[in-house]
Design an enzyme around this catalytic site. Structure first.
Site, short mmCIF file in Angstrom:
data_model
loop_
_atom_site.label_atom_id
_atom_site.label_comp_id
_atom_site.label_asym_id
_atom_site.label_seq_id
_atom_site.Cartn_x
_atom_site.Cartn_y
_atom_site.Cartn_z
N GLN A 116 6.80 -26.98 -36.73
CA GLN A 116 6.17 -26.53 -35.40
C GLN A 116 6.47 -27.38 -34.39
OE1 GLN A 116 4.68 -25.99 -38.46
NE2 GLN A 116 3.07 -24.55 -38.59
N LYS A 144 15.60 -9.75 -35.69
CA LYS A 144 14.93 -11.10 -35.57
C LYS A 144 15.75 -11.93 -36.59
CE LYS A 144 10.05 -10.49 -34.45
NZ LYS A 144 8.87 -10.57 -34.77
N HIS A 171 6.28 -21.07 -41.71
CA HIS A 171 6.66 -22.57 -41.74
C HIS A 171 6.32 -23.34 -42.85
CE1 HIS A 171 7.50 -22.77 -37.45
NE2 HIS A 171 6.54 -22.04 -37.15
N SER A 212 2.60 -29.94 -27.03
CA SER A 212 3.15 -28.63 -27.22
C SER A 212 2.54 -27.72 -28.16
CB SER A 212 4.64 -28.93 -27.59
OG SER A 212 5.35 -27.62 -27.57
N HIS A 216 0.55 -24.19 -27.40
CA HIS A 216 0.96 -22.95 -28.17
C HIS A 216 -0.51 -22.41 -28.59
CE1 HIS A 216 3.90 -20.16 -29.67
NE2 HIS A 216 3.69 -20.78 -30.88
N TRP A 223 -0.70 -19.33 -36.63
CA TRP A 223 -0.20 -19.77 -38.09
C TRP A 223 -1.02 -19.58 -39.10
CZ3 TRP A 223 0.96 -24.38 -34.59
CH2 TRP A 223 2.01 -24.04 -33.74
N THR A 336 22.07 -28.33 -25.45
CA THR A 336 21.65 -28.93 -24.05
C THR A 336 20.30 -29.53 -24.23
OG1 THR A 336 22.38 -26.96 -22.98
CG2 THR A 336 20.82 -27.87 -21.96
N GLN A 337 20.23 -30.56 -23.46
CA GLN A 337 19.03 -31.49 -23.48
C GLN A 337 17.95 -30.84 -22.53
OE1 GLN A 337 18.70 -34.34 -25.83
NE2 GLN A 337 16.37 -33.96 -24.95
#
Length: 452
Positions: A116, A144, A171, A212, A216, A223, A336-337
């Site tokens: 995650q 999906k 996960h 993060s 979330h 989860w 892409t960063q």
């Protein structure tokens, strides 16, 4: 006009300088290591150590193109991360070399372990949408999952959220996947061949990842359907208490998030990568905290090192480079960063940051290890690739020189035979085109270059 006396006065210092220079060449010949000078010694205002770096004697014989290319490589280091520092870990060449003979047409499977908040969703989309394949994944709008079949077969070469879904649980960690994936693949596909499973994952700076995840969860993520299977069962409520009452933990403050002792966000990356059966799964009473932590960290490091590949969220371009070289697969567009994440916008005080680092001490140690190994692998792979390119270029130039020399040696003889005239010369000319005397230069030499 100068008189003889003036001429002699000018010649004396010139001859003296020449004598000193000739004598120096005998005492300290080129390439000698026997002559030592104090730092700062100079000769006529030019430092004796003025070159930016030392090159071996063999460099004298290198082509100028090689030297220019090496200089460009040394200046090119830039990219998406800081210069590589000295390693704190003793990795072997076997640890650094990462290339697998991935056979997408055979029975090989890439298994993506999605931790995650490590950028796994973005990387997972790259796997199904951005790889240049003979038979690309079929991703239909509004669905999906994508269908990622092998060329000419209705079998999947990729086990991930976006190809097979959460087949081993939401996960799923290393402990779950290694026990579940072979069984699931056998159920999905009637033909049960021996497969090679190549595990891959993404890691992220622990503080950023933790923040993060908090953001979330604050928005309603739980989860809670994750199975956490270990040794054939899920943990009990006593072994893994929930941190909140109700349906979710919406609106949780960072302090509340940090204060829950059973919060799986703490050291999540180590737990996801370790073999949990070594510590009694989620039964914390099986051993003391110190012993448990040491076993978990050691197991996570070992599993990570032995995975086919892992990337780091903070090094997107290097992640792309290493994946492509590991599996001999190419992405269509560049990674892409993105640095402007929700975690990056959290204003942390120093005490709070230290608290997060304490809660994720194992993850901090794992990430230091992972970052060191990752950057060394990148450097190792890059240097080896450049060496191979230089060797190929030398071989090409040597081949061209040989062709030119053969052409020059053939030309005078050809002219001599041509002066004989008559039918014999004509038939000789025809013979040259078929008997192999004329060098076969019709093939473009660039076609001999093996490219990625």
């Amino acid at each position: 006009m100068m008189d003889d006396r003036s001429s002699k006065l000018i010649l004396v210092p010139i001859l003296a300088v020449l004598f000193v220079m000739i004598g120096y060449q005998y005492i300290c010949p080129a390439g000698s290591t026997s002559c030592h000078f104090k730092t700062g010694d100079k000769f006529r205002g030019v430092s004796l150590l003025s070159t930016p770096y030392y090159r071996g004697r063999d460099d004298f014989y290198r082509d100028q193109e090689d030297l220019e290319e090496e200089a460009e490589e040394e200046e090119e280091e830039g990219g998406d991360g800081p210069p590589r520092s000295a390693s704190r870990f003793n990795f072997t060449e076997r640890d650094l070399e990462r290339h697998v003979e991935f056979n997408i047409k055979g029975d090989d499977v890439i298994v993506f372990l999605h931790i995650q908040k490590t950028g796994g969703t973005t990387f997972g989309r790259h796997l199904v949408r951005n790889i240049r394949l003979e038979q690309p994944c079929d991703c239909k709008p509004g669905q999906k999952k994508c269908t990622c079949h092998r060329p000419g077969k209705e079998e999947s070469w990729l086990f991930s959220r976006f190809s097979t879904g959460w087949s081993c649980g939401l996960h799923a960690d290393w402990t779950e996947l290694t026990n579940c994936v072979p069984v699931i693949m056998d159920k999905k596909e009637a033909q049960r061949n021996k497969r090679n499973f190549y595990y891959i994952t993404m890691l992220r700076d622990p503080v950023s990842r933790y923040l993060s995840e908090w953001k979330h969860v604050q928005r309603g993520a739980t989860w809670k359907t994750s199975l956490h299977m270990c040794d054939g069962r899920s943990p009990t409520q006593d072994e893994l208490p929930t941190c909140y009452s109700g349906d979710d933990w919406s609106g949780v403050t960072l302090t509340e998030f940090m204060n829950c002792p059973s919060n799986l966000a703490n050291n999540r990356q180590v737990r996801m990568l370790a073999d949990l059966s070594l510590v009694g799964c989620y039964n914390l009473s099986s051993m003391n905290d110190s012993e448990r932590s040491n076993i978990l960290l050691s197991s996570a490091m070992s599993n990570l090192k032995n995975m086919a590949f892992y990337g780091l969220t903070e090094f997107q371009r290097k992640t792309q480079y290493l994946f492509e070289r590991t599996f001999s697969l190419r992405f269509i567009s560049a990674f892409t960063q993105i640095n402007s994440t929700r975690a990056a916008n959290v204003d942390l005080s120093e005490p709070v940051r230290r608290r997060i680092e304490e809660l994720n001490l194992l993850d901090m140690q794992l990430y230091d290890y992972a970052k060191d190994l990752f950057l060394q692998r990148f450097q190792f792979t890059r240097q080896r690739e450049h060496q191979e390119v230089r060797l190929k270029r030398r071989e090409e130039r040597r081949w061209l020189r040989e062709q030119r020399e053969q052409g020059r040696s053939w030309l005078p003889r050809h002219r001599e035979e041509g002066t004989k005239g008559g039918k014999g010369a004509e038939s000789g000319s025809k013979g040259n085109s078929g008997d192999g005397e004329f060098p076969a230069t019709t093939e473009d030499y660039t076609s001999q270059v093996a490219r990625w």
